[in-house]
Each structure stands twice: as C-alpha cells, then as structure tokens.
Design a protein around this motif. Sequence first.
Motif, PDB file in Angstrom:
ATOM      1  N   HIS A  22     -13.261   2.487 -13.252  1.00 16.04           N
ATOM      2  CA  HIS A  22     -11.732   2.054 -13.783  1.00 16.04           C
ATOM      3  C   HIS A  22     -10.760   2.922 -13.153  1.00 16.04           C
ATOM      4  N   PHE A  23     -10.997   4.012 -12.852  1.00 14.26           N
ATOM      5  CA  PHE A  23     -10.019   5.158 -12.196  1.00 14.26           C
ATOM      6  C   PHE A  23      -9.962   4.739 -10.710  1.00 14.26           C
ATOM      7  N   SER A  24     -10.950   4.573 -10.256  1.00 15.29           N
ATOM      8  CA  SER A  24     -10.948   4.102  -8.490  1.00 15.29           C
ATOM      9  C   SER A  24     -10.158   2.798  -8.383  1.00 15.29           C
ATOM     10  N   ILE A  25     -10.406   1.779  -9.171  1.00 20.83           N
ATOM     11  CA  ILE A  25      -9.886   0.502  -9.381  1.00 20.83           C
ATOM     12  C   ILE A  25      -8.445   0.653  -9.413  1.00 20.83           C
ATOM     13  N   ALA A  26      -8.168   1.499 -10.667  1.00 17.08           N
ATOM     14  CA  ALA A  26      -6.719   1.693 -10.528  1.00 17.08           C
ATOM     15  C   ALA A  26      -5.873   2.028  -9.651  1.00 17.08           C
ATOM     16  N   GLN A  27      -6.560   3.098  -8.684  1.00 17.94           N
ATOM     17  CA  GLN A  27      -5.891   3.702  -7.690  1.00 17.94           C
ATOM     18  C   GLN A  27      -5.866   2.801  -6.460  1.00 17.94           C
ATOM     19  N   THR A  28      -7.038   1.807  -6.427  1.00 18.06           N
ATOM     20  CA  THR A  28      -6.793   0.782  -5.158  1.00 18.06           C
ATOM     21  C   THR A  28      -5.891  -0.286  -5.447  1.00 18.06           C
ATOM     22  N   THR A  29      -5.629  -0.422  -6.940  1.00 18.76           N
ATOM     23  CA  THR A  29      -4.515  -1.570  -7.229  1.00 18.76           C
ATOM     24  C   THR A  29      -3.138  -1.088  -7.532  1.00 18.76           C
ATOM     25  N   ARG A  30      -2.693  -0.044  -6.654  1.00 19.84           N
ATOM     26  CA  ARG A  30      -1.694   0.496  -7.136  1.00 19.84           C
ATOM     27  C   ARG A  30      -0.587  -0.711  -6.929  1.00 19.84           C
ATOM     28  N   LYS A  31       0.539  -0.765  -7.424  1.00 21.96           N
ATOM     29  CA  LYS A  31       1.621  -1.732  -7.088  1.00 21.96           C
ATOM     30  C   LYS A  31       2.371  -1.327  -5.874  1.00 21.96           C
ATOM     31  N   PRO A  32       2.584  -2.456  -5.150  1.00 20.48           N
ATOM     32  CA  PRO A  32       3.125  -2.111  -3.965  1.00 20.48           C
ATOM     33  C   PRO A  32       4.793  -1.706  -4.073  1.00 20.48           C
ATOM     34  N   ASP A  33       5.169  -0.947  -3.079  1.00 19.63           N
ATOM     35  CA  ASP A  33       6.654  -0.487  -3.141  1.00 19.63           C
ATOM     36  C   ASP A  33       7.494  -1.557  -2.234  1.00 19.63           C
ATOM     37  N   ILE A  34       8.659  -1.986  -2.716  1.00 20.39           N
ATOM     38  CA  ILE A  34       9.252  -2.888  -2.037  1.00 20.39           C
ATOM     39  C   ILE A  34      10.655  -2.455  -1.401  1.00 20.39           C
ATOM     40  N   ILE A  35      10.597  -2.640  -0.028  1.00 27.73           N
ATOM     41  CA  ILE A  35      11.915  -2.034   0.691  1.00 27.73           C
ATOM     42  C   ILE A  35      12.808  -3.149   1.152  1.00 27.73           C
ATOM     43  N   THR A  36      14.071  -3.193   0.733  1.00 27.53           N
ATOM     44  CA  THR A  36      15.145  -3.889   1.032  1.00 27.53           C
ATOM     45  C   THR A  36      15.786  -3.522   2.424  1.00 27.53           C
ATOM     46  N   LEU A  37      15.765  -4.554   3.171  1.00 25.86           N
ATOM     47  CA  LEU A  37      16.622  -3.928   4.374  1.00 25.86           C
ATOM     48  C   LEU A  37      18.018  -4.494   4.402  1.00 25.86           C
ATOM     49  N   ARG A  38      18.909  -4.125   5.403  1.00 31.52           N
ATOM     50  CA  ARG A  38      20.219  -4.570   5.597  1.00 31.52           C
ATOM     51  C   ARG A  38      20.498  -5.857   5.885  1.00 31.52           C
ATOM     52  N   ASN A  39      19.407  -6.496   6.658  1.00 28.69           N
ATOM     53  CA  ASN A  39      19.331  -7.721   6.839  1.00 28.69           C
ATOM     54  C   ASN A  39      18.854  -8.701   5.907  1.00 28.69           C
ATOM     55  N   ASP A  40      18.792  -8.312   4.833  1.00 24.51           N
ATOM     56  CA  ASP A  40      18.281  -8.859   3.562  1.00 24.51           C
ATOM     57  C   ASP A  40      16.632  -9.220   3.566  1.00 24.51           C
ATOM     58  N   SER A  41      15.853  -8.672   4.392  1.00 25.01           N
ATOM     59  CA  SER A  41      14.513  -8.989   4.497  1.00 25.01           C
ATOM     60  C   SER A  41      14.155  -7.893   3.625  1.00 25.01           C
ATOM     61  N   LYS A  42      12.852  -8.230   3.203  1.00 19.87           N
ATOM     62  CA  LYS A  42      12.032  -7.365   2.146  1.00 19.87           C
ATOM     63  C   LYS A  42      10.622  -6.955   2.740  1.00 19.87           C
ATOM     64  N   LEU A  43      10.172  -5.601   2.460  1.00 15.32           N
ATOM     65  CA  LEU A  43       8.965  -5.522   2.891  1.00 15.32           C
ATOM     66  C   LEU A  43       8.172  -4.936   1.722  1.00 15.32           C
ATOM     67  N   GLU A  44       7.076  -5.387   1.529  1.00 10.68           N
ATOM     68  CA  GLU A  44       5.811  -4.628   0.539  1.00 10.68           C
ATOM     69  C   GLU A  44       5.047  -3.889   1.259  1.00 10.68           C
ATOM     70  N   VAL A  45       5.271  -2.557   0.843  1.00 13.85           N
ATOM     71  CA  VAL A  45       4.576  -1.368   1.510  1.00 13.85           C
ATOM     72  C   VAL A  45       4.227  -0.465   0.709  1.00 13.85           C
ATOM     73  N   ILE A  46       3.261   0.532   1.044  1.00 12.60           N
ATOM     74  CA  ILE A  46       2.957   1.509   0.358  1.00 12.60           C
ATOM     75  C   ILE A  46       3.559   2.998   0.928  1.00 12.60           C
ATOM     76  N   ILE A  47       4.641   3.435   0.309  1.00 14.74           N
ATOM     77  CA  ILE A  47       5.410   4.691   0.805  1.00 14.74           C
ATOM     78  C   ILE A  47       4.671   5.669   0.897  1.00 14.74           C
ATOM     79  N   GLN A  48       4.516   6.675   1.980  1.00 18.60           N
ATOM     80  CA  GLN A  48       3.878   7.769   2.176  1.00 18.60           C
ATOM     81  C   GLN A  48       4.866   8.861   2.166  1.00 18.60           C
ATOM     82  N   GLU A  49       5.909   8.747   2.632  1.00 19.80           N
ATOM     83  CA  GLU A  49       6.947  10.119   2.240  1.00 19.80           C
ATOM     84  C   GLU A  49       8.403   9.649   2.672  1.00 19.80           C
TER      85      GLU A  49
END
Length: 260
Positions: free
Chosen positions: A22-49
């Motif tokens: 269950h812990f492994s599945i929870a780690q692998t199913t982390r909700k994505p981070d959403i980056i909104t750019l100034r050209n109004d586009s959005k990126l679903e990513v996993i932020i590292q730093e």
Amino acid sequence: MKLILLLKSWFLIVLMLAGFVHFSIAQTTRKPDIITLRNDSKLEVIIQEVDENNVKYKKLTDQEGPVFTLKKSEIVSIQYGNGEVETFEAVLEVPSYYSPSQSTRPASANPPTPQRPPVPRNKFAESVQNSTPDHLRSIYKYYKTRSKTGMIMGIAGTSLGVIVAGIGTGIVASATDANGNFATYQDEQRAIKGAWMMIGGFAGAATFGTVGFIKAGKNGSKASRIRRELIHRGEPLTIRVAPGYNPLSQAGYLTLSMKF
C-alpha cells in the motif's frame, strides 16, 4: 498451540506485506504538480527542485527520464500535488552590458549635451534671432515709432469721429422742434446733413480708431520682442534723464528715455 502461533505469525507477515504494498502504491500514485505558464498552457509534472531562479521537473509520463528546467519568469503559478499553490510575479529581464571603456572613463570626459536654441515660431522671430545687435537697435526704433504713430492715429481718429458725430447730432436736434418735426424745407435739408455727419463721424471713429490701435499693438509687440532679444544678449541699456521747462505752464519737468 503451535498451529495457532504459526497462523499468527503468517497473519502478521501478510499485514506487513500489505502495508508495504500500500505504501509503494501510494508513492507511485503521487498526484501530479500543475505548472501554469505565461502563455496560458499547463504542464502536469513531478517537480524535483525549486531554486531561486529555476524550477526543475520530470514528465509525469516518464518519471525515470531526464530532468527539465523552466525559468520562474516563464511561470505564473504552481499547484502542487498536495493542493498548495505558489504564484510568481512577472520579472522583466534586461540584459546588462559591460563596457570597460565607458566605466573607466572619468565623468568630466563626457561633454555636456548642448542646449538647442528655441525654434522660432514665425519668420519675424527667426529674423530677430539672426540679426546683429546694430540691426536690432535700428528696427527697434522703427517699430517703436510706428507703434506711437498708430496710437496717435487711433486716438486722433476716434476723437475726431466722435466730435463730428456729436456736431451732426447737434445739427439734427436743432433742425427739429419739440415734436420732432421740421419747420421749413431748409431745416429738413440741414437735418439730413447732420445725420450724414453722425454716420460719417461714427464710421470714421470706428475705422481710423480700429486701424490705428491695431497698428500700434502689432508694432509695439514687435518692438517688445526685439527689446527682449537685446536684453537676452546682454546688450547695454542706457537710461537718460533730461530736464526741461514749459514756459506756458511755467513748470519744469524731467524726461526719462531708454536707449539700447
């Protein structure tokens, strides 16, 4: 008894394995981070730093892949997987250029920017700026004289016209009786002449007075413009006081005159 202990041991092991899975599945199913750019586009990513100037992330579809970098100046906001939102202000990046020759040059070596003279508004102002002081003195006297002549013309024309109109009014009034009727044919003719004198007097006063005062104003304005130019150039201004005596009134007087 041994069987019960064995079953308990297997039950604990299964629980531990289930928790680990269950812990492994929870780690692998982390909700994505959403980056909104100034050209109004959005990126679903996993932020590292997130550092001072950049944001590093991995693609959601390739979490084992390379790390990508975005400048904060390109990002409007980041909505992290845990629901937290971070916004970024727009920053105008201006490239800086370093010029050793300019930085090492002393401030006194930079020549001051010459001030351009005011652009003349008409041909007369342009001719005044381009004339010599001697020429300016001569045309100053010319326009000053014309201004005085126009003033005399305006005053004299107005006064004479009013006088003539007044005489005509008196003639008309004397040619009629108390009821406004003419006693004789000669009175009627005299009243007509008086009426023409009234009309001519008022017309002359208006015409000569207006023309004279307009000439006085225009020439006086030009003389004042020339005078200001001479003062601006620092030309000497001579003030002369001359005493005088009027034998008719038996009184003395002083005349004050200015000369460039």
